[in-house]
Design a protein around this motif. Structure first.
Motif, mmCIF file in Angstrom:
data_model
loop_
_atom_site.group_PDB
_atom_site.id
_atom_site.type_symbol
_atom_site.label_atom_id
_atom_site.label_comp_id
_atom_site.label_asym_id
_atom_site.label_seq_id
_atom_site.Cartn_x
_atom_site.Cartn_y
_atom_site.Cartn_z
ATOM 1 N N PRO A 100 0.585 -1.323 -0.107
ATOM 2 C CA PRO A 100 -0.183 0.001 -0.064
ATOM 3 C C PRO A 100 1.011 1.292 0.052
ATOM 4 O O PRO A 100 1.883 1.243 0.497
ATOM 5 N N TRP A 101 0.361 2.290 -0.892
ATOM 6 C CA TRP A 101 1.244 3.454 -0.856
ATOM 7 C C TRP A 101 0.330 4.827 -0.525
ATOM 8 O O TRP A 101 -0.830 4.832 -0.503
ATOM 9 N N ASP A 102 1.188 5.724 -0.144
ATOM 10 C CA ASP A 102 0.738 7.172 0.224
ATOM 11 C C ASP A 102 0.714 7.847 -1.166
ATOM 12 O O ASP A 102 1.607 8.060 -1.765
ATOM 13 N N PRO A 103 -0.653 8.328 -1.579
ATOM 14 C CA PRO A 103 -0.589 8.987 -2.719
ATOM 15 C C PRO A 103 0.270 10.316 -2.991
ATOM 16 O O PRO A 103 0.784 10.320 -3.883
#
Lengths: 260, 260, 260
Positions: free
Chosen positions: A134-137
């Motif tokens: 999962p990633w931070d936009p």
């Protein structure tokens, strides 16, 4: 001064064509067939100023734009057979072509790779995801901005519109160019074909500048690129690229940045 | 700040792809396949800034230019199945694409419509003629001039050459744009793809201006158009259109006319 | 003022289509089919301002760019059946298209010629080599420079890069344009389509100038070229060519040389 012999030119063409496409060169039935042998394979591909791997990449992206499945199959088969490009690298190349020339054009190359890999009995290439966690936009946009600077040698655009944010920053530089399955120099040739096909002045000139300013290539190779590209796009489109190479090589050699 | 989850992105892509193309999304075998799912269907088509009907029209005309029959069949099937476009509207769209991108490109879309309509068992659409009664040639030119003004928001050219008289006035604006089987807003998207593909500065900038000045669309949608268009034409060609949108939106918002 | 009758337009279209494509015109099933009949064959091809041989050449190169095999087969069959172009001339045309639009585009025309010639049972055309005897490389460049001047009506570039030396001088003007199997006027139409498709300003404007300055064609025919070209490339691309024709015709009529 030594004379050039048409019979020798033919032999060179037949030999190069067979080796480069990994198949016996057929007897030409038409003038156009003969020109592949006598001009493209005998005179252009035999020039030492650019390596075969680069010429394959230029020719693949150039042929994909025209949906030339026969030519594509030949280049893919030749590049895989000669070990110039791996199946995994070719899959990365297809995505790169999609970004710079449109998904349908990239898809035409991808389909050729699938056909040839099946005919050669190759096992499928893995598809490593660029972002498995999962990633931070915001971090993704920041990565894209850093990637833009790395590739273009100048700072990128702010995320002012969908094209810049969801496109350029998030995907083109925040995902695609970050993929490690194909080296930056190889990506340059695919990019240069895409921008040249686009007929868009700023993309052509900025990417020609960046290709040299990054150290990925140089004036001599870029001049050779123009000839190889002309085979696929025709001389008129290539003339614009030749002008950009002369203009931007002079800037790069003086240490000047790109200027729109 | 919430993180974006790659597994969720994949699920969104699979769901959107199946719904938009009216067929179960196949398991990706290549990186390019995966990018359709994770970028095009998950990230682009899910954006709320532009309606599906518009995105279909943009994607159809964009894919027709590259003769991508597989993509075309998917969009046509999806648009018909979801009720976004009727068969009669699609037939009008094919003619519109022919005018702005060439008859061969329009024909590629028309052939996809024929294939999909046959597979779906649809009855043929009627072909309402624009001029069923004998007409006065001068009146037809006058109708074309009025049509030009209505569409472009500025006065049209005099019938000085074959291109202007037999082409622009008699046919493009005197017949094609007058057809009522497809609304003007829908025709804008097809036109915008055609002019963007052409790489011709004045057509691009004048049609971007007219699309907004007419009230058919606005700056926010036009920005979204650029992203959707980039998928089909590649980022370099779309960059020119993005520049035109920023330039012309500023003019339209100040009430300024188009200026070559 | 006499009225134009839609029934008469349909009849003209059916008659022209059958004669020009050497096959009975099929009943239109779609609006796009009907537009071929009512606009392209009834209104454009029936105009007396340009001869059929020229229109065939324009339409062949224009359709090859879009890989429209059905249209290509029709034009090739029509041109061969009506005696407008011989098989040997068509083979030269395919090479010419390759040079100006790329080898894949020329190959698409060449493949159509092969298909139609086989269907018509024609014996293969001979492939006369341009250089049958050993040659001096310097003389070949000098021939290319003279050929450039003859075709372009102004002096050519020095052999400063691969594009100019191995491409423009050695091959494009040192071999291809020197071939006698297709006349210079015919080569103009193929060239004009190639440069127009390229969207490159200097090639478009210089070749439009040279086509008229050489005496191969004139303003009236060039205006008609623009309309015929628009059918294949769409109105936006053709608008650029129309602008170049108006600009360069004025220069040629005043005896002015081309100016970049």
């Amino acid at each position: 001064m030594s004379l050039l012999d048409p019979a020798e030119r033919r032999r060179t063409g037949i030999r190069n064509q067979a080796e480069l496409l990994a198949a016996a060169a057929p007897e030409p039935h038409t003038l156009l067939d003969a020109s592949w042998r006598d001009f493209i394979f005998a005179e252009v591909w035999s020039r030492p100023q650019l390596d075969r791997r680069s010429r394959y990449l230029i020719s693949m992206s150039g042929s994909a734009r025209s949906q030339d499945t026969q030519a594509l199959d030949g280049y893919v088969r030749g590049a895989l057979s000669g070990g110039e490009l791996s199946l995994a690298e070719l899959r990365e190349a297809a995505l790169h072509v999609a970004v710079y020339s449109g998904w349908s054009v990239g898809g035409c190359l991808d389909a050729a790779i699938t056909r040839v890999a099946a005919a050669m009995g190759l096992p499928p290439a893995p598809i490593p995801p660029i972002r498995a966690e999962p990633w931070d936009p915001q971090a993704r946009i920041a990565d894209g901005a850093a990637g833009f600077k790395n590739v273009m040698v100048f700072g990128g655009p702010p995320p002012a519109t969908a094209y810049f944010e969801a496109g350029i920053l998030n995907f083109v530089f925040g995902e695609m160019w970050m993929r490690t399955g194909l080296d930056q120099r190889s990506r340059r040739w695919l990019t240069l074909v895409g921008v040249s096909d686009s007929a868009a002045s700023i993309p052509i000139r900025s990417h020609v500048h960046a290709a040299m300013a990054s150290g990925n290539t140089n004036r001599a190779e870029m001049n050779e690129f123009v000839l190889q590209y002309a085979i696929h796009a025709g001389w008129p489109k290539a003339s614009v690229v030749q002008g950009a190479v002369l203009e931007q090589a002079a800037r790069v050699e003086k240490g000047l940045p790109f200027e729109a």
